[in-house]
Each structure stands twice: as C-alpha cells, then as structure tokens.
Design a protein around this motif. Structure first.
Motif, PDB file in Angstrom:
ATOM      1  N   PHE A  74      -4.280  -2.160   2.211  1.00 32.86           N
ATOM      2  CA  PHE A  74      -3.218  -2.590   3.115  1.00 32.86           C
ATOM      3  C   PHE A  74      -3.472  -4.014   3.594  1.00 32.86           C
ATOM      4  N   TRP A 101       0.878  -4.899  12.473  1.00 32.60           N
ATOM      5  CA  TRP A 101       0.234  -4.351  11.275  1.00 32.60           C
ATOM      6  C   TRP A 101      -0.476  -3.035  11.589  1.00 32.60           C
ATOM      7  N   VAL A 139       1.841   4.020   6.498  1.00 38.21           N
ATOM      8  CA  VAL A 139       0.882   4.316   5.429  1.00 38.21           C
ATOM      9  C   VAL A 139       0.190   5.648   5.686  1.00 38.21           C
ATOM     10  N   SER A 162      -7.205   2.882   1.184  1.00 42.77           N
ATOM     11  CA  SER A 162      -5.862   2.506   1.633  1.00 42.77           C
ATOM     12  C   SER A 162      -5.928   1.469   2.756  1.00 42.77           C
ATOM     13  N   PHE A 163      -6.948   1.543   3.606  1.00 45.74           N
ATOM     14  CA  PHE A 163      -7.107   0.543   4.672  1.00 45.74           C
ATOM     15  C   PHE A 163      -7.338  -0.838   4.073  1.00 45.74           C
ATOM     16  N   THR A 172       0.832  -1.196   0.000  1.00 44.98           N
ATOM     17  CA  THR A 172       0.000   0.000   0.000  1.00 44.98           C
ATOM     18  C   THR A 172       0.870   1.251   0.000  1.00 44.98           C
ATOM     19  N   LEU A 189       0.456   0.330   9.595  1.00 48.07           N
ATOM     20  CA  LEU A 189      -0.543   1.101   8.853  1.00 48.07           C
ATOM     21  C   LEU A 189      -0.577   2.548   9.332  1.00 48.07           C
TER      22      LEU A 189
END
Length: 877
Positions: A21, A116, A124, A17-18, A2, A120
């Motif tokens: 990912f 994770w 991200v 994007s969530f 991502t 994120l």
C-alpha cells in the motif's frame, strides 16, 4: 493499487499488504533494522520503527528518499521499555513484536498521513468505519478538522486529549523525543471491540479496559522544544507512524487476544507438542511462544546469553521460557526445538534470522542444558523457602537463587506472583551490592575515573613517534592533585603532549619513562582520564617532578613493538575466523598486550584442529604478503561505504579511523605495524569457551611465537626421551599407554566390585530389625563412590525392606551413601539420613528420598556416626 484483504488475513498477508500500500504511495520500503540499535547508547534494544530513522529526525543523517515504510522487529524487555513481566498475563503484551510504520521526512504531513491511514484500514483491510475512532491533541485543530470535515469521522468519535500529565505538552497525544528537541502532537486510531467488552473510550475513567484498543499512532513532528519549554515550528515537519502488527492481526482475524492469531496459534501448538501439554490455553504456552521469537531474533542479531548487558536480558528471557516448560512437566531441554517452527512462520519475512537457524538452535540448546543442570535444585530451594505459609521470598534466598542457580530476579518473582506472593527485592539488591562491594575491594583499583581534571585535552602523537618533549600540566598523588611528586612516591602524570597510548579497544596502555634533568618517572600504565586526556601511572624513581616542568616522554619501544604485532595480528585473525567459521562471528571482547592477544567471539562450538590450522595459515599468508598498512580519518558515513567492519556494540563518533591491514578493514584507534610482515609469525596457543556461545582464542606473534614453538619442541623432545622413541612416534606411543591404562582401570573396577559384593554378602547378616525394617550401617573396605552405589542396590534387593548407610574411608576422608527401599521413603528420607551422618564426620550431603551421597573430612568420627543410625531411624518408624 493494493488489493483489498477480503478473507481472514494471515500475519504474512498483513505485512505484505501494508508495504504494498505505501509503496503505491511513493514510499521506499526499508528492511527491518537489527534489534541492537547501531550507534545509539540511549537504547538497549530497538523498541519502535522510528529508531533507525532517529538521526534523520535529529538532522544528523540524510537519506536518498523522503518517504519510507517498514515492518520493524522490536523488543521491549530491558531498560526503560520493559514488558517482560506482563507476558503471559495479558492479551497484548509481548517481548518481541512487529511494528508497521510509514514516515515522511519533510515531505507530506497530517492530511496525507491521516487520509492514507483511513484508506488502508477501511478500504484495504476492510475494517468497519463505525468501529473506528480517533484521538487528537487538544490544541490540534488541524488534525481534528481533517478527521471530521475531510475524512468524515463523526465529531463524537474524534476525542481531544489535553495535558493530563501535569503541565503543557504533558499529554498522551503530544509526543516528545526527549526533554528538548523535535516534538509534536499525535493522533491515535482506536478499534471498538463492542459493548460486550468492559472498558471506556480514551480519555474516560474506564479507558484502561479492553473494549477500545489503540491500533495506530500518527506522530506529527512540527515543533522544536527549547529548554524553557517553549516551542518553535520546525522548518521541515515530519511524520512518524506506528501500528502493532499483532494487534491489527487480532482484529482482522476476529479474535480478541494477540495470542489467538495465526502465528501464535502455530507457536503455541509447537510449544504444546514439545512439552507434552494437552491444554492449549495454558498461560505458560503463551510465554514460551512469545519468548522463542525474542530469543531467536536476538541471537540472529548477535546477542547471546551472558551475565551482563543485553546478554543478561537474553538469558532472563530464555530461562523464563525454560522455567515455564519445567512448570508444564518438561524436565529436559525442549525450547531450542521450536526454532524450525519459527523459521517456517517468519523466515520469508526475515531471511537474516532464517539463515542462522542452525546457530540459533545450538545457542539455545547449550543455554538450556546449562540451566537444566541447576533448575531442579533451585526450584527445591525456592519451594522450601515458600513453605509453611510464607508470604514473601526472603531477599537473601532470591540472591542465592540468582548467584548459585542462575535464577534471574524476575524469574523468582514470576514464580511468586503465580502463588500470590512477593519477593523482598530490597533484600535481594542489598545482598547483590554486598557482593559487588567485596569484588571491588578485591579488584585492581584504577584512580583515573576519580581524578578531577578540568584542563585541556592532550595531543596524542604516538602513531608517529615514541618519544617527544612535553610539559607537565597536572600531577596526582593518592587521587588528589598536587604541585609535585617526589622520589619514592607513586602517582599520575598528565602531559600536554604524549606519545603514550592509553588503554582502549582492548589494547593495553603503554609503559616507559618521563624524564627531566635528574628526575625520572617510570610509567607502568597509561589510562584515559577523559576521552582526550591520558593519565600516566607510575612511580618517581629519583628526583622531583613539578607541574610546569618540561620533560621528555619516552615509550618502551620493545613493549610497544610486541604489542602492535599482536594487535595487527588480531585484525587478521578476526577476518580469518569469519572466513573459516562463518559471518556470525562477532567480537565480544579482546585484550592485546606485549605477550599475546586474547580474542573473544560469538561461536557455539569448539574449534577443531583443522580449523585452527586453517586460521593460522590464512593469517600467516597475510603476514608473508608484507603489504603496508594504512590508516585514514573519515566521517562515519564514508567509513560505512568502504565496507569497514564496525565492531558489535561499539559507539563511534562522527569522525572515525579506518584501518587497512592486509585484506582487512576495520574501525580502530589502536597502534599497528607499518607492514604486515612486521608481525613475523603467528600461532594460536589456546582455544576454549568462556560463556554460552562465546569462544576465546589466544595467540602469539613475532619473538613470542618463536619462543612458544621452541618451548613446544623442547617439551616434545623431553616426552620422546622419556618414552624412548623419536618425536614423530610420540602420539602412537602415548595412545598405546592410554589404552593399557584403561584396561588396567577396568580390571581394578572389576576387582573392587567383586570385593564389595563379597563384603555385601557378609553384611546382610549384620542388618538389625527395627519395627519391621532392616537397618544396616557399615564400612566397605577399598570402595569408591560407584562401588558404594552398586553395593547399595544389591543390598536393597536382598534385604527387601531396609534403611542402609554405607561408608568408605580414604585417609581421613569419608565417602557416604544412604539408601531407603520404596516402602519406607514415606517415613525415612535418604537425603536427611546421609546429612545426619555426614555432619558427624565434618561434612554434609543430600539427594533423593531413596538414594543420597555425602562426604566428610574426619574419619575418626565415623564409628560413632554409624552407631547412631539405628536410633535415628527408630525415631522415625
């Protein structure tokens, strides 16, 4: 991988994007489930992302994947989870919100979940690591070590939360699905908005401030809790996470309030546009922006405004939004006009909602128009009740607003809260209960639910046979168990085996007889005492029936046959309605008996004659095909795979009955014809609205349909005979007569107007001067309400400064109109004046300060009442 979010992220970017990912981490992206939870009577609405996976966690469902991610539409506006009252008053409360979540079903656990989450948020979404802190359950050393030793979060920013609610496992950081069952510790992630915002970290006395905001919760289901409070490890621990999209968006868009993010900014501006509001920070705009999301998504998922259940919650939300628009000065329907704005913002993410934009708009428009009819009057009553410094709105007034003007209690409470007042809720509920008690006393009493039956269930053989031997296992007289029933007594009989169908799913209970030797019990209705225990209601015609007797139970074959024709036709009609009107059609209620079928369904417009004919044609085509019906028992998952329709809001067990009639497949436990041709003939006899967005059709079949058509033919023949035309010429002849009648009415109205005008000219000279104002009270001969109003306007113009009362008499009935010119309304109110006069002629009335109407039933008091007008006015000038 991502891509990082480098610029200010939109809500749409954050959603995408969530999901991207977690898809990169091997998760299956699952669509948002409906706001109405399927097969879960414990919840009114879907209030978190895990709801659609609840059965997976309980072990009663299995998915083809072990990792999942979704963006779930959620609602917290009813039942235990209710944020409605806080919307508009806080920065982060919503009715509708979106929950980002990822799940592991016995696959990964704490390490992957927390790492994770950190990846994120920091890589991200680019949140600064120094602004993040975490909480863990006090005893969860594993999660603490992952945060501090593997992820590298400083120990001072990982807070252990203990059992702060009394007793072990009663902690904000220990999650429980229920009092027993799956449970486990959780780890929350907080964002620090900075020292300039009041509030302390979680676990501190100042934790309720706004500085530290929870954005993500990772729940680790690793135990099973027994009734004694002990826990044992689960064989396959699971992960359930949830992160509020709106909260995350506020952080990423560098604003403090959720109502400042891009999606709300656009909706607030749309609400300001439709209400004509210039000040965009007005709290009422926040309420409207929040509520359009909730109401639109509810409608798209089949929930329309009504007076009960989920529909009532929907009505409360809609009317709360309307009231805030009214508060902003918007006196005409506006709320439904926001739907296109919402679709533009969220339609790509939720295509199911977008596809129903027109229907959502229409349902909201109808509800708005309905409420606006009474809103102004209701607000006047509320304002009057709160005048003179009152601190509490009386409970009986709140109930009157609810019962007469459609003001939900929380709407009245909302108004009071804005003024620093409260509502006497105890008085409201007392008035509500008093009304319910009257309704119960007036309604039909069915004793089944009061019967105390502890025996075994009965065997129902009514699908295969209408008559069978049976044994009496219980008898009831006046709701009490007895050993026998005697001739002349009414009661309830319970059998070990029965062919009688008990009322369920809209189909009425069977009628018939139960006999044993000379004893004869006539069954007038069959109701369920329990799910598998049927009670046969009726009367002993002769002899005595005792517990333990062997009897013969015989269903009335003619009534059953007529009922099943109507029931089977209902399934075919349901399918035809969806084909002709659209897939949004959902059953909202039904009643099937031997006479007809009555079917309520979601739709927001009357059926046209062409649509009715098309529906009839489709059903009768299925009837003429004369194909056999089939009923199969199967587990719920297999039934879903067949495509069988599951009715909205119904609760189904693990084993269901799938019924195939013609080209339809639905879950149904009712009795039906053996072949579609057994229905004989189908015709719709009535169609109309029963609530906002709900229509009702009534139809007949078989011999009842034949009788209906013969009756219609006889009626048409009678009308044709009276008009002296052949039946085919009736429509044209009736149309000509109606046109003639309209012309005659126009002429009569014109004559009344000329008569009133002439009388009005004569009345001008009768006006009396009272302190510089002309006062006139007189009767107009042959006038109606319109004539009174028209004459009133003309007299005002001629008298310039005046107070006028005009009356018209028809038999003993009195029609009154009061008018006050603009220069006098400060001292004399037309509504008060007309009510003063009306009370003297057995009536009442009211209206605006310059014009008001009233009626009465005692014409004998009119002369004296008119004479009193001059003195009443003089006291006020």
């Amino acid at each position: 991988m991502t891509r990082p979010v480098t610029a200010v992220a939109s809500v749409a970017d954050i959603r995408k994007s969530f999901l991207d990912f977690f898809a990169s981490k091997g998760h299956t992206v699952v669509a948002s489930s409906p706001l109405v939870p399927g097969n879960d009577p414990t919840l009114m609405f879907t209030n978190s992302g895990m709801v659609q996976f609840k059965d997976v966690f309980l072990g009663t469902d299995k998915r083809p994947y072990v990792r999942a991610a979704s963006v779930q539409a959620c609602l917290r506006a009813g039942g235990k989870h209710n944020d409605l009252e806080n919307v508009g008053y806080t920065a982060r409360h919503h009715t509708f919100f979106e929950m980002l979540g990822n799940w592991s079903f016995g696959d990964y656990f704490k390490r992957e979940s927390l790492k994770w989450a950190w990846e994120l948020l920091t890589e991200v979404y680019k949140l600064p690591a120094e602004r993040l802190l975490a909480t863990v359950y006090e005893e969860d050393d594993e999660a603490y070590d992952i945060w501090t030793k593997e992820i590298g979060l400083p120990p001072e920013r990982v807070i252990r939360i203990g059992d702060n609610k009394g007793g072990r496992y009663k902690s904000d950081n220990f999650w429980m699905m229920a009092d027993t069952g799956p449970c486990g510790p959780c780890s929350e992630i907080f964002y620090d908005h900075g020292p300039h915002i009041p509030g302390g970290p979680p676990g501190s006395p100042e934790e309720d401030g706004d500085r530290f905001i929870e954005i993500w919760n990772n729940v680790f289901m690793q135990f099973n809790m027994a009734e004694d409070g002990s826990v044992t490890p689960l064989p396959a621990p699971c992960v359930d996470t949830g992160m509020g999209l709106e909260r995350l968006a506020a952080i990423l868009q560098h604003v403090h309030s959720n109502y400042e993010i891009d999606i709300f900014d656009a909706l607030i501006k749309a609400a300001a546009r439709e209400t004509g509001t210039k000040e965009l920070t007005n709290p009422s705009l926040k309420v409207i922006a929040d509520h359009i999301r909730a109401t639109a998504f509810l409608i798209s998922d089949g929930v329309i405004p009504s007076n009960e259940g989920r529909g009532y919650v929907q009505r409360r939300i809609v009317r709360r939004a309307i009231r805030h628009g009214y508060k902003l000065g918007q006196k005409t329907p506006f709320f439904h006009k926001l739907v296109p704005d919402l679709v533009k913002l969220m339609g790509d993410a939720y295509p199911h909602m977008a596809s129903q934009a027109q229907r959502i708009t229409e349902v909201l428009r109808v509800e708005e128009e309905r409420f606006y009819e009474t809103l102004a009057n209701g607000m006047e009553i509320l304002d009057a009740a709160l005048a003179d410094g009152a601190k509490v709105l009386p409970g009986d007034v709140a109930f009157k607003l609810h019962d007469t003007y459609g003001f939900p209690l929380d709407l009245s409470a909302d108004v009071c809260r804005e003024r620093g007042l409260t509502v006497d809720e105890a008085g409201f509920h007392a008035a509500m209960e008093a009304q319910k008690a009257k309704g119960r006393a007036a309604g039909k009493f069915k004793m089944d639910k009061a019967l105390e039956y502890t025996g075994a269930g009965n065997a129902f053989i009514g699908y295969e046979s209408l008559e069978s031997p049976a044994k009496v296992v219980a008898l009831y007289l006046d709701g009490m168990a007895v050993a026998e029933l005697k001739a002349g007594q009414q009661g309830v009989v319970v059998l070990d085996t029965t062919p009688f169908y008990a009322e369920s799913g809209g189909q009425v209970g069977d009628e018939g007889v139960i006999t044993s030797g000379s004893a004869r019990f006539t069954v007038g209705d069959t109701q369920k005492i329990k799910a598998d225990v049927f009670g046969h209601h009726g009367a002993m015609e002769q002899g005595t029936l005792a517990v333990g007797d062997t009897v013969t139970a015989s269903v009335n074959m003619d009534l059953r046959a007529a009922t099943v024709r109507n029931h089977s036709a209902t399934h075919l009609m349901h399918k035809a309605l969806r084909e002709v009107l659209g897939e949004h059609v959902q059953q909202k209620g039904s009643l099937v008996n031997a006479e007809r079928t009555r079917f309520d369904f979601a739709h927001n417009a009357p059926l046209t004659d062409a649509q009715i004919r098309e529906i009839e044609a489709r059903v009768n085509a299925e009837v003429l095909a004369n194909v056999p019906t089939q009923a199969q028992l199967m587990d719920i998952e297999a039934a879903q795979k067949t495509g069988a329709m599951m009715l909205f809001g119904e609760k189904y067990g693990e084993i269901v009955r799938v019924l195939t009639i013609g080209s339809t497949q639905e879950l149904c436990g009712g009795t039906h014809v053996q072949r579609t041709g057994d229905i004989g003939l189908f015709t719709i006899v009535a169609e109309g609205g029963v609530a906002a967005g709900v229509r009702r059709v009534e139809a007949v079949t078989g011999l009842n349909a034949l009788a209906y058509m013969q009756e219609m033919e006889a009626t048409l023949g009678g009308v044709a005979g009276t008009l002296r035309v052949v039946p085919s010429e009736v429509p044209a002849r009736v149309g000509a007569l109606l046109e003639q009648l309209r012309e005659t009415e126009k002429e009569m109205t014109a004559l009344k107007g000329r008569l009133a005008s002439a009388q009005g000219d004569e009345l001008v000279s009768q006006a009396v001067d009272v302190n510089g104002v002309k006062v006139l009270a007189a009767t107009l001969q042959g006038a109606d309400a319109k004539t009174l109003r028209d004459t009133m306007d003309k007299l005002k113009d001629k008298l310039k400064s005046a107070v006028i009362v005009l009356a018209a008499v028809d038999g003993n009935k009195v029609q009154l109109a009061a008018g006050v010119t603009a220069d006098s309304v400060g001292k004399v109110k037309a509504g008060e004046l007309v009510n003063f006069v009306a009370q003297q002629v057995g009536g009442k009335g009211g209206g605006k300060p310059d014009m008001a109407m009233a009626g009465g039933t005692d014409a004998s008091g009119l002369p004296k009442a008119l004479q009193s007008v001059q003195g009443w006015v003089k006291e006020r000038l």
